[in-house]
Design a protein around this motif. Structure first.
Motif, short mmCIF file in Angstrom:
data_model
loop_
_atom_site.label_atom_id
_atom_site.label_comp_id
_atom_site.label_asym_id
_atom_site.label_seq_id
_atom_site.Cartn_x
_atom_site.Cartn_y
_atom_site.Cartn_z
N UNK A 197 -30.44 33.32 -24.89
CA UNK A 197 -30.05 32.09 -25.58
C UNK A 197 -30.19 30.93 -24.61
N UNK A 198 -31.03 29.96 -24.96
CA UNK A 198 -31.19 28.75 -24.16
C UNK A 198 -30.80 27.58 -25.06
N UNK A 199 -29.56 27.15 -24.92
CA UNK A 199 -28.97 26.22 -25.89
C UNK A 199 -29.03 24.76 -25.47
N UNK A 209 -25.61 23.64 -31.12
CA UNK A 209 -26.54 24.74 -31.35
C UNK A 209 -26.01 26.13 -31.04
N UNK A 210 -25.20 26.23 -29.99
CA UNK A 210 -24.85 27.55 -29.47
C UNK A 210 -24.09 28.43 -30.47
N UNK A 211 -23.08 27.92 -31.19
CA UNK A 211 -22.35 28.82 -32.10
C UNK A 211 -23.25 29.51 -33.13
N UNK A 212 -24.14 28.77 -33.75
CA UNK A 212 -25.04 29.38 -34.75
C UNK A 212 -26.01 30.35 -34.10
N UNK A 213 -26.47 30.04 -32.90
CA UNK A 213 -27.38 30.95 -32.19
C UNK A 213 -26.69 32.27 -31.89
N UNK A 214 -25.42 32.20 -31.47
CA UNK A 214 -24.66 33.42 -31.18
C UNK A 214 -24.45 34.23 -32.46
N UNK A 215 -24.08 33.53 -33.54
CA UNK A 215 -23.81 34.23 -34.80
C UNK A 215 -25.05 34.95 -35.31
N UNK A 276 -33.24 25.98 -27.80
CA UNK A 276 -33.13 24.59 -28.24
C UNK A 276 -34.36 23.84 -27.75
N UNK A 277 -34.90 22.99 -28.60
CA UNK A 277 -36.15 22.29 -28.28
C UNK A 277 -36.05 21.53 -26.98
N UNK A 278 -37.16 21.45 -26.26
CA UNK A 278 -37.24 20.77 -24.97
C UNK A 278 -38.19 21.52 -24.06
N UNK A 279 -38.10 21.25 -22.77
CA UNK A 279 -38.96 21.94 -21.80
C UNK A 279 -38.76 23.45 -21.87
N UNK A 280 -37.55 23.88 -22.26
CA UNK A 280 -37.26 25.32 -22.32
C UNK A 280 -38.19 26.05 -23.28
N UNK A 281 -38.65 25.40 -24.35
CA UNK A 281 -39.58 26.08 -25.27
C UNK A 281 -40.89 26.39 -24.57
N UNK A 282 -41.35 25.47 -23.73
CA UNK A 282 -42.58 25.69 -22.97
C UNK A 282 -42.38 26.77 -21.92
#
Length: 396
Positions: A197-199, A209-215, A276-282
């Motif tokens: 998870x990269x929130x 973002x994090x709560x829905x990602x965890x669920x 979560x969108x950003x450099x982390x997606x790349x």
């Protein structure tokens, strides 16, 4: 030569520190003065102010700190003029940096270079007028920006390669920690594959973002371990609070493990990711980790209207922007639901056709980015251009 650098956030500081290292290689007399962080400080020079003391993100925080922001701008302008650098290098952080560029163009003869363009192709395209007027040289790290600046706006730029691609390649080349040792050191399950998870790196992003990602990820907790990559700039107590609040809403937060300052090792050993969108997606794509991009926004219907009619791009993730098509699924605005995240995550687990297709598309992404070393290319060009400028001035 004397280089004055200005950054405003974590990712910019990482790229700026690598640029400083390359500048020292091509200019053994390089001197630095900067607004930056600890990584830049390790490269030497004088830090005028830490970027964390300068940066405010979002409409309300900016509005609340306007007086401080203007005071910081004035301080930086005075400091630059007093030090008289050979060049000022701006790194992203458009609102602040374009103001500095305007002042320098109007009041000094100090050239302004921009490393990592402001993302005006997404919105605020009108800023191209200020860039053309006030920025002497633009050094781009995204290949599609060449057409945007040169063909659409007749403003020549330098595409120098992508530093994130460099950083991931270098990490993978030098990383030698075995999976079992990585898991043992961080007290993770020795056999279960990882859902990462990269929130995001900003508190509001994490909170949203994090709560829905965890669920969503918890539906797969029997066969996978769920590991959250904590942002280095966010204190543990904030994550504690977000998880407590999520637990009160019935979300099974006990399935989540956390790691800090270990995002690259985590991605190296992960099977899939929610990002979560950003450099982390790349970064996730460059580690060959299939992903679902998740980005919650307030008033999703209005956000979707703005995206369709005001924002100038078709996608929110760098992966899709670079490839100019949907390589990774983007769950943005009204598409951001736990049910949809769960469904899309299931599609990219091992054995699924969607997973194989995404991994194949990642190869195209690498091809588009190229294999050049961005900070080296940028530094070499910068030193060359500055020497040419000095030579031309010496003839007068």
């Amino acid at each position: 030569m004397k280089y004055y650098l200005i950054v405003g956030e974590t990712s910019g500081e990482l790229h700026a520190s690598h640029l400083m290292r390359s500048l020292k290689y091509y200019d053994n007399k390089a001197q630095f003065r900067f607004i930056g962080g600890d990584l830049m400080q390790r490269e030497g020079g004088v830090r005028v102010r830490h970027y964390k003391e300068m940066a405010y993100m979002g409409f309300i925080p900016v509005l609340m700190h306007l007086r401080t922001i203007f005071r910081n701008m004035d301080m930086v302008k005075r400091d630059i003029v007093k030090w008289q650098p050979d060049v000022v290098i701006l790194v992203d952080y458009a609102g602040f940096n374009l103001n500095i560029a305007k002042y320098l163009k109007k009041n000094t003869n100090i050239p302004v270079y921009y490393y990592i363009s402001p993302k005006i192709w997404a919105w605020k395209e009108h800023r191209i007028k200020a860039i053309k007027r006030d920025v002497d040289e633009m050094f781009s790290i995204l290949p599609f920006e060449v057409d945007f600046f040169e063909k659409k706006h007749n403003y020549p730029i330098h595409y120098v390669g992508n530093p994130t691609a460099d950083e991931v390649r270098l990490f993978c080349k030098n990383y030698n920690t075995q999976r079992k040792n990585f898991l043992r050191k961080r007290r993770l399950h020795p056999y279960k594959p990882i859902i990462a998870l990269l929130a995001g790196s900003r508190k509001q992003e994490i909170k949203d973002n994090l709560p829905a990602m965890i669920e969503a990820a918890s539906h797969f907790a029997e066969g996978y371990q769920i590991v959250l990559a904590c942002a280095p700039s966010v204190e543990d107590e904030f994550y504690d609070e977000v998880l407590r609040n999520a637990k009160k809403k019935g979300i099974k937060t006990s399935v989540v493990r956390r790691v800090k300052n270990s995002t690259y090792p985590l991605l190296f050993h992960s099977t899939v990711a929610l990002v979560t969108s950003g450099t982390a997606t790349l970064e996730t794509a460059l580690f060959d980790v299939p992903q679902v991009v998740c980005y919650k926004v307030p008033m999703p219907r209005i956000a979707r209207f703005a995206f369709n009619h005001i924002i100038k791009v078709k996608f929110i993730s760098l992966v899709n922007l670079i490839c100019n098509r949907e390589v990774v699924r983007e769950l943005f605005a009204e598409r951001f639901t736990v049910e949809t995240i769960t469904s899309e995550l299931k599609k990219i687990l091992p054995g699924r056709d969607e997973r194989d297709k995404m991994l194949s598309d990642y190869a195209e992404l690498r091809q588009r980015l190229g294999d050049t070393i961005a900070p080296d290319n940028a530094a070499l060009l910068m030193v060359k251009l500055l020497k040419e400028r000095q030579a031309s001035r010496a003839t007068y």
